[in-house]
Structure formats: C-alpha cells, structure tokens
Write a protein that holds these residues in place. Structure first.
Motif, short mmCIF file in Angstrom:
data_model
loop_
_atom_site.label_atom_id
_atom_site.label_comp_id
_atom_site.label_asym_id
_atom_site.label_seq_id
_atom_site.Cartn_x
_atom_site.Cartn_y
_atom_site.Cartn_z
N VAL A 1 24.65 52.06 54.36
CA VAL A 1 25.20 52.81 55.50
C VAL A 1 24.76 52.14 56.79
CG1 VAL A 1 25.28 55.04 56.69
CG2 VAL A 1 25.20 54.97 54.19
N PHE A 2 25.72 51.91 57.69
CA PHE A 2 25.47 51.19 58.92
C PHE A 2 26.06 51.94 60.12
CE2 PHE A 2 25.56 48.31 55.40
CZ PHE A 2 24.60 47.34 55.65
N ILE A 3 25.52 51.66 61.27
CA ILE A 3 26.13 52.11 62.52
C ILE A 3 27.06 50.99 62.98
CG2 ILE A 3 25.71 52.74 64.93
CD1 ILE A 3 22.88 53.63 63.97
N ALA A 4 28.31 51.32 63.30
CA ALA A 4 29.30 50.28 63.65
C ALA A 4 29.88 50.54 65.03
CB ALA A 4 30.41 50.24 62.60
N ASP A 5 30.27 49.43 65.67
CA ASP A 5 30.84 49.48 67.02
C ASP A 5 32.12 48.65 67.03
OD1 ASP A 5 31.49 49.17 69.72
OD2 ASP A 5 29.41 49.22 70.36
N LYS A 6 33.25 49.29 67.34
CA LYS A 6 34.53 48.61 67.41
C LYS A 6 35.01 48.64 68.85
CE LYS A 6 39.27 48.88 65.59
NZ LYS A 6 40.21 49.70 64.79
N PHE A 7 34.56 47.66 69.64
CA PHE A 7 34.96 47.55 71.04
C PHE A 7 34.72 48.86 71.79
CE2 PHE A 7 37.89 44.82 68.54
CZ PHE A 7 37.35 43.59 68.91
N GLY A 8 33.53 49.42 71.62
CA GLY A 8 33.18 50.65 72.32
C GLY A 8 33.39 51.91 71.53
N THR B 1 30.32 52.29 55.85
CA THR B 1 29.74 52.34 54.51
C THR B 1 30.15 51.08 53.76
OG1 THR B 1 29.90 54.75 54.50
CG2 THR B 1 29.53 53.67 52.38
N LYS B 2 29.18 50.32 53.26
CA LYS B 2 29.43 49.05 52.58
C LYS B 2 29.46 49.29 51.07
CE LYS B 2 27.57 44.33 52.27
NZ LYS B 2 27.18 44.35 50.83
N LEU B 3 30.62 49.01 50.45
CA LEU B 3 30.82 49.12 49.02
C LEU B 3 30.96 47.71 48.43
CD1 LEU B 3 33.29 52.14 49.10
CD2 LEU B 3 30.82 52.19 48.73
N PRO B 4 31.00 47.55 47.11
CA PRO B 4 31.02 46.20 46.51
C PRO B 4 32.16 45.30 47.00
CG PRO B 4 30.49 47.81 44.84
CD PRO B 4 30.82 48.59 46.07
N ASN B 5 33.36 45.83 47.18
CA ASN B 5 34.48 44.97 47.58
C ASN B 5 35.24 45.48 48.79
OD1 ASN B 5 35.61 47.19 46.41
ND2 ASN B 5 36.98 46.07 45.03
N LYS B 6 34.64 46.44 49.50
CA LYS B 6 35.29 46.94 50.71
C LYS B 6 34.27 47.67 51.58
CE LYS B 6 36.94 51.39 48.87
NZ LYS B 6 38.14 52.22 48.61
N GLY B 7 34.66 47.89 52.83
CA GLY B 7 33.85 48.68 53.74
C GLY B 7 34.71 49.79 54.33
N ILE B 8 34.09 50.91 54.62
CA ILE B 8 34.81 52.06 55.17
C ILE B 8 34.19 52.40 56.53
CG2 ILE B 8 35.41 54.49 54.85
CD1 ILE B 8 35.19 54.01 51.83
N VAL C 1 39.63 57.16 59.35
CA VAL C 1 38.96 56.35 58.32
C VAL C 1 39.71 55.03 58.18
CG1 VAL C 1 38.22 56.24 55.91
CG2 VAL C 1 38.25 58.45 57.09
N GLU C 2 38.98 53.92 58.35
CA GLU C 2 39.58 52.59 58.18
C GLU C 2 38.91 51.90 57.01
OE1 GLU C 2 39.82 50.16 61.64
OE2 GLU C 2 40.00 51.86 63.00
N GLU C 3 39.71 51.26 56.16
CA GLU C 3 39.16 50.52 55.02
C GLU C 3 39.39 49.03 55.23
OE1 GLU C 3 40.76 51.97 51.37
OE2 GLU C 3 39.84 53.94 51.55
#
Length: 222
Positions: free
Chosen positions: A186-193, A199-206, A217-219
């Motif tokens: 689990v991470f804190i994420a920033d998308k241009f503000g 959430t980091k999964l084996p073959n994708k992030g959410i 929700v973006e995958e």
C-alpha cells in the motif's frame, strides 16, 4: 491496459476546470509596503477580469479544481519602474515553472498624485493584455455509466526510487509518484496534485482517489 471505474454514481461528466485562463496575483508586490496600497491590486484584478481572466489572490483559499491543476495556472507579477517625475509599471505573466510567457510594454502616467498615477497606469494595462493569447487546457467531456470501463492498450512500468516508485508509460512519461508506507503493498500516490492510495498487486496497481466526492478507481497493468 488502463481502466477507469467509477463507483456509487450512474453518470459522471469530467470537464476542464475552467474555460478562462486562470491567473494568480499578489495582494502585496515587492514595491508595496502594505497590501493593496493605493488600491493597485484590486484595480489589477478588475482589469484582468475585464480581459476574461479568472483571477485569484495568491494568499486566498483556492477552489480545489484550481489548486489541483497548478501547472495550468498563470501568475501575474507587477513591476514598478516609477521615478520622481513619472509613474511607470509593467506586468509579467509567468507559468508554473516561473518562466515569463508575456511582458507588457511599460505604461506611464505623469499625474503628480501617486494614487491617480497608479490607477491610470493599471487601466493602461488593459490594451496591453489583449496582445497576449494564453492557451487554455481543455479536457474532453467524458460520460461514464456505472460499471462501464474506458480502456486503452497501454501498459506501464514501475521504476523504483529511494522513497517508493515512479509509474511510467511506454514513452517513459511519469504518470504517478508513489510513496512507501509501512505496508509493502500500500502506497500514497500523487497524480499531478491529485492524491490517493495505490495498491500494488503482482501484475497491476490500483489507484483510488476522490473526485467531486466520488470514488474513482484506476487500474494500471504492468
């Protein structure tokens, strides 16, 4: 493949945050001893508004759509070049990287009354501003029904950095800055503000965040 899923809403329209160029101005420039001396700053705001700008003072609370899109916001810097014989000013318009995009010609007044001189020169900025044609970033209106997804064929990669990861697309353009927490998935994420949880999964992030009180929700497939 990148997917967008909107929860708890039937229809959502996402639009550009403004159809006018947005500009921040100061309530007290370097040559002023007090805020709004000689009514300069209020006059400047009025002149900018009359030239179709959306204007905010840099010390006032900003609307969320403006605060989250600061790289689409201009800054107006008023420069005083006056001497004992004449009031002289010019206005610089800068981008979010502090680069000068436009500078007016110097406007002048010989009025011996200081306030009257400043008011006259501020008004003279109006025809100068018409020489500048700022580009306005416009987003397409997107309408998404519940449980419907919008997909592209793009894949992404995570590049590890000291405090987490940077999510990049195929052209190595950064899409998300991802910061570590005590939970390794689990991470804190920033998308241009726009800030949210990644959430980091084996073959994708959410990536999950709120827009206008709606959970988005973006995958991202790796």
């Amino acid at each position: 493949m990148k997917k967008f899923t909107l929860l708890f809403i039937c229809l959502l329209s996402i639009q550009a945050f403004s159809q006018k160029p947005v500009i921040l101005i100061s309530n007290k420039y370097e040559f002023q001893k007090k805020p709004n001396t000689y009514n300069i700053n209020n006059m400047l705001k009025a002149v900018l508004v009359s030239n179709n700008y959306e204007v905010y003072f840099d010390d006032e609370p900003l609307p969320a759509e403006v605060a989250n899109n600061r790289c689409d916001v201009l800054t107006g810097v008023l420069l005083d070049k006056s001497n004992m014989f004449m009031t002289k000013i010019k206005l610089q318009i800068k981008d979010c990287q502090n680069m000068i995009l436009f500078e007016t010609d110097e406007v002048k007044s010989k009025d011996k009354d200081i306030q009257a001189g400043f008011i006259e020169t501020i008004r003279l900025l109006s025809p100068e501003l018409k020489k500048f044609k700022p580009s306005i970033k416009k987003q397409d209106v997107v309408t998404i029904a519940k449980d419907e997804t919008v997909s592209t064929s793009q894949k992404y990669q995570l590049v590890e950095v000291t405090n987490g990861y940077v999510l990049m697309d195929a052209s190595l353009k950064a899409k998300l800055q991802i910061y570590k927490t005590t939970n390794p998935t689990v991470f804190i994420a920033d998308k241009f503000g726009v800030k949210g949880v990644f959430t980091k999964l084996p073959n994708k992030g959410i990536f999950e965040y709120y827009m206008n009180d709606t959970l988005v929700v973006e995958e991202f497939l790796f």
